[in-house]
Design an enzyme around this catalytic site. Structure first.
Site, short mmCIF file in Angstrom:
data_model
loop_
_atom_site.label_atom_id
_atom_site.label_comp_id
_atom_site.label_asym_id
_atom_site.label_seq_id
_atom_site.Cartn_x
_atom_site.Cartn_y
_atom_site.Cartn_z
N CYS A 106 41.95 57.68 43.52
CA CYS A 106 41.53 57.02 44.75
C CYS A 106 40.03 57.14 44.99
O CYS A 106 39.51 56.60 45.97
CB CYS A 106 42.33 57.57 45.93
SG CYS A 106 44.08 57.24 45.72
N HIS A 232 37.36 59.41 53.86
CA HIS A 232 38.51 58.90 53.11
C HIS A 232 39.70 58.81 54.07
O HIS A 232 40.38 57.81 54.13
CB HIS A 232 38.77 59.85 51.94
CG HIS A 232 39.77 59.37 50.95
ND1 HIS A 232 39.72 58.11 50.39
CD2 HIS A 232 40.85 59.99 50.37
CE1 HIS A 232 40.73 57.98 49.53
NE2 HIS A 232 41.42 59.10 49.50
N HIS A 265 45.95 52.37 52.93
CA HIS A 265 45.27 52.98 51.79
C HIS A 265 45.42 52.06 50.58
O HIS A 265 46.51 51.92 50.03
CB HIS A 265 45.92 54.35 51.51
CG HIS A 265 45.19 55.16 50.50
ND1 HIS A 265 44.18 54.66 49.70
CD2 HIS A 265 45.32 56.47 50.12
CE1 HIS A 265 43.72 55.61 48.89
NE2 HIS A 265 44.40 56.72 49.14
#
Lengths: 522, 92
Positions: A106, A232, A265
Site C-alpha cells: 500500500c 495513510h 482504501h
C-alpha cells in the site's frame, strides 16, 4: 524540479466525485462530508492526460488487475495476464513509452513517485507519468476479512471507535516534468522511504519506521516542517496508533487529515489519489478534515482535523503511506523545487547467485566460491532453502515463507553484513504467482487463509528480508523492468542511501534462479 | 503431554508450517507467542482458523484468542471447555 504538471483520478463510478456520492449513498454519513473535497474533485479529470507524450511510465500497484491475474493463473498453462508487469506493458504500449511497475504494497505510490523523481533528476527524461491502480475484488476483500481488518460501519481514521478499513477502488495518474517552468503546479520537493524491519502485516508499535520515511522526505525537501500531513489513515487500530506516533515524532504540531473515510482504501493507488487531492489542497489553500471522525482516539499526540473545510497555512504538504511488509513511503509537495543531489561514486562489491544445485558468491576482485546444497532441487527447481542451511539456526516463522521469500532472504544472508540503511530492490516477472494460485484455490473453496494472504504481495519477500536482516532503507519491487531500467533505479537510489541490494528472483518458474548484487557508495 | 495435547500440537505444527519442529518439542506450559514458540499475530489468526476447522469452535475476537492461545495446555483446555458444532470441512 521536478514539478507536478497534471493529475487525474478515475474510479469504477467514473470520477472520484461520483465515488464519494456512491459511498455516501451506500454507507450514509450525512452531514459529515467535506464540501471542500467534493468541489475540488470536479477539477480532476482523465481528460487532462489526453495526448500526453511521457518519456517513461511508472505503474504503482500492489497486484494490478487481480481478478484477471487469478483467472489467468488458474487456467491451463498458468499465464501472467493482469499482473503488474503485464499491466505496465499495456500502459506503455498505449502511451508509446517504456514502462514498468513498482510494487511496495500500500506504499507503492510514494515509492513509484520517488523512482520517477530520481529518474527525472538523473536527466533521463523530461516527463514521467506515474499511474496508480489496483482492483479490489473478491481476492482482496476475502483476504482482509480473514485478517479481520474490515470495518463494517465504514473507515473511521483516528477515531476512538475505529475497527478497520473500507476497501475502495481507484486509478490515478500524476504527470511529472523536469523543467521548473513546465507549468504552475506544485513542486515535488521531497521523497523518502523506509522499511520497519518489524512485522509482516502489523505496523511497528512505535511508528519509528514511518517516522524515518517522513524524516527522509522532509530532509530531502529541506523546507522545514510541512503545513499539513495527509496520513495513510486506514482506520485499523494498529495502523492509526502507529501513524500518530510516527507524526508526533517526525513533525510534531503539524495538523493532519486522512481521506480514506471518504474514498476508501484503493491499495497501491491510494497514495497517488491522495497526492492528486493534496495538490488541489495546495492550490486552493484549503483542505478537508477527516470524514468518519467523531471522537479522536489514537496513541500519538497529533492534531487531527475534524470533518469540514479548513484553511491551510502556507507551506508544504506531506503525504505518507504504509504497507504490508513494513514498507513506508512519503512525498512532500510545495512551492520550492527539490535541491539537486548527485549520486556518489559507487561500486558493486559482492554478487551472489542461488541455483538448483549450489550457491555462488563473488566479492569484488575475487574469484567465485561455490557451495553445493545438501539436497539439490528436483528437476531444475530450487531446493527448499531451509532455515538451518541458509542461516545456521532455527527460525519459527521460516516455514510459512514461500520459495520467493526464502530466496531473497537467502540472497541477503549470503551477501554478508549489510548496512542498516541499505535499500532493497527486487526484480521479478511473476512476483508471487505460485502463492497467489494456492491462495485463490483455497479462497474459491471457501477458505481464504489469513496467513497465505500475507504472502500474496510481490513485495512480501522484501518485508521478510528486511525483518530478518534489520534493514531500514527504501524497499520496492520492480515488475516488468528490463535489466537496464532496474540498474538505473538502483543507481539513482544511491543518491539517497549508502547501499542497495539489487536482486532478481524467479523462484517458482524458469529459470529457477535467484541472483543479487550489492552496490555500495565508496 | 496428554493425547489431546499431542494431536493439537500436530495440527498446530502442520497448520502453521513450523518446519524443524515435532510435537514433543512444544512444552505444553510454555507461551506460544513472544517467548516460547515465538509465534506472532499472523500465526494467531491462522491458529483461530486451525481451531475452527478442526474443532468447530469459532474464536469471536482476538481478546478471547489471547487468553485461549496462552499455551498449548491453555488452548487444549479452552477447546475442551467449549460446546462444539461440527468441524468445518478440512482444507482441500
Amino acid at each position: 524540479m521536478p514539478r507536478i504538471i497534471g493529475c487525474a483520478v478515475a474510479t469504477p463510478q467514473g470520477s472520484l466525485d461520483a465515488t464519494i456520492h456512491a459511498l455516501r449513498a451506500a454507507h450514509g454519513q450525512p452531514g459529515e462530508l467535506a464540501g471542500e473535497l467534493i468541489g475540488l474533485l470536479h477539477a480532476l479529470s482523465l481528460e487532462a492526460l489526453a495526448g500526453l507524450r511521457p518519456d517513461l511510465v511508472v505503474l504503482a500497484t500492489t497486484k494490478g488487475d487481480c481478478d484477471r491475474w487469478c483467472t489467468a493463473l488458474l487456467a491451463e498453462g498458468g499465464g501472467l495476464e493482469g499482473g503488474p508487469a503485464w499491466l505496465a506493458r499495456q500502459l506503455g504500449e498505449r502511451l508509446a513509452a517504456p514502462a514498468f511497475a513498482v510494487s511496495s504494497a500500500c506504499a507503492s505510490s510514494p515509492l513509484a513517485v520517488g523512482v520517477a523523481a530520481r529518474w527525472l533528476l538523473a536527466g533521463r527524461a523530461q516527463r514521467v507519468l506515474v499511474v496508480g491502480g489496483d482492483r479490489s475484488g473478491a481476492f482482496v476483500r476475502d483476504g482482509f476479512s480473514a485478517l479481520r481488518a474490515i470495518d463494517p460501519v465504514g473507515c473511521r481514521p483516528f477515531d476512538a471507535d475505529r475497527v478497520g478499513l473500507r476497501l475502495g477502488e481507484a486509478a490515478a495518474a500524476l504527470l511529472l516534468a523536469r523543467d521548473d517552468d513546465a507549468g504552475s503546479g506544485p513542486f515535488l520537493q521531497g521523497w523518502g522511504a523506509s522499511m520497519d524491519a518489524n512485522h509482516l502485516t502489523g505496523p511497528s508499535r512505535d511508528g519509528a519506521g514511518l517516522a524515518l520515511a517522513c524524516t527522509r522526505a522532509l530532509e530531502r525537501a529541506s523546507s522545514g516542517p510541512p503545513a499539513l500531513i495527509i496520513a495513510h489513515g486506514t482506520g485499523t487500530r494498529y495502523n492509526d496508533d502507529s501513524e500518530s506516533l510516527a507524526y508526533a515524532r517526525a513533525c510534531p504540531g503539524v495538523p493532519l487529515t486522512a481521506l480514506k473515510g471518504l474514498i476508501g482504501h484503493s491499495l497501491g493507488a491510494c497514495g497517488l489519489v491522495e497526492l492528486a487531492i493534496a495538490q488541489e489542497f495546495h492550490r486552493r489553500g484549503r483542505c478537508a478534515g477527516v470524514v468518519g471522525l467523531t471522537r479522536q482516539g489514537c496513541a500519538g499526540a497529533v492534531e487531527v482535523l475534524p470533518p469540514g473545510s479548513h484553511d491551510l497555512a502556507p507551506g508544504a504538504i506531506l503525504s505518507a503511506n504504509a504497507g504490508f511488509g513494513g514498507l513506508n513511503g512519503a512525498v512532500v509537495i510545495g512551492d520550492r523545487p527539490a535541491p539537486a543531489r548527485a549520486v556518489a561514486r559507487h561500486e558493486c562489491t559482492t554478487v551472489v547467485e542461488i541455483m538448483p544445485d549450489c550457491w555462488m558468491r563473488r566479492r569484488a576482485g575475487g574469484s567465485p566460491e561455490r557451495t553445493p546444497w545438501s539436497e539439490p532441487g528436483d528437476g531444475g527447481a530450487l531446493p527448499r532453502l531451509g532455515a538451518r542451511e541458509v542461516t545456521g539456526s532455527a527460525d519459527a516463522s521460516w516455514g510459512r515463507m514461500d520459495l520467493a521469500c526464502r530466496a531473497l532472504v537467502a540472497l541477503g544472508h549470503l551477501l554478508g553484513p549489510l548496512p542498516r540503511e541499505c535499500a532493497l530492490v527486487l526484480c521479478s516477472e511473476s512476483g508471487c504467482a505460485a502463492t497467489d494460485r494456492l491462495y485463490e484455490l483455497e479462497r474459491r473453496a471457501g477458505h481464504a487463509d489469513p496467513q497465505r494472504f500475507a504472502y500474496t504481495l510481490p513485495s512480501t519477500p522484501i518485508g521478510e528480508t528486511s525483518i530478518r536482516l534489520k534493514l531500514q532503507g527504501p524497499g520496492l519491487v520492480l515488475l516488468g523492468a528490463d535489466e537496464q531500467q532496474a540498474r538505473q533505479v538502483a543507481e539513482d537510489l544511491l543518491a539517497d542511501c549508502p547501499a542497495v541490494v539489487l536482486a532478481w528472483v524467479e523462484a517458482d518458474r524458469p529459470p529457477h534462479r535467484a541472483y543479487a548484487e550489492l552496490w555500495q557508495v565508496r | 503431554m496428554n493425547d489431546s495435547q499431542r494431536i493439537l500440537a500436530e495440527r498446530i505444527i502442520a497448520g502453521l508450517n513450523l518446519e524443524d519442529l515435532k510435537p514433543a518439542d512444544i512444552d505444553p506450559q510454555a507461551p506460544l507467542f513472544g517467548e516460547g514458540l515465538k509465534l506472532d499475530s499472523i500465526d494467531a489468526l491462522e491458529l483461530a482458523v486451525i481451531v475452527e476447522r478442526n474443532y468447530g469452535i469459532r474464536i469471536p475476537n482476538m481478546d478471547v484468542g489471547k487468553q485461549a492461545f496462552a499455551s498449548l495446555a491453555a488452548l487444549d483446555a479452552f477447546i475442551t471447555s467449549q460446546p462444539r458444532s461440527a468441524p468445518a470441512a478440512p482444507r482441500s
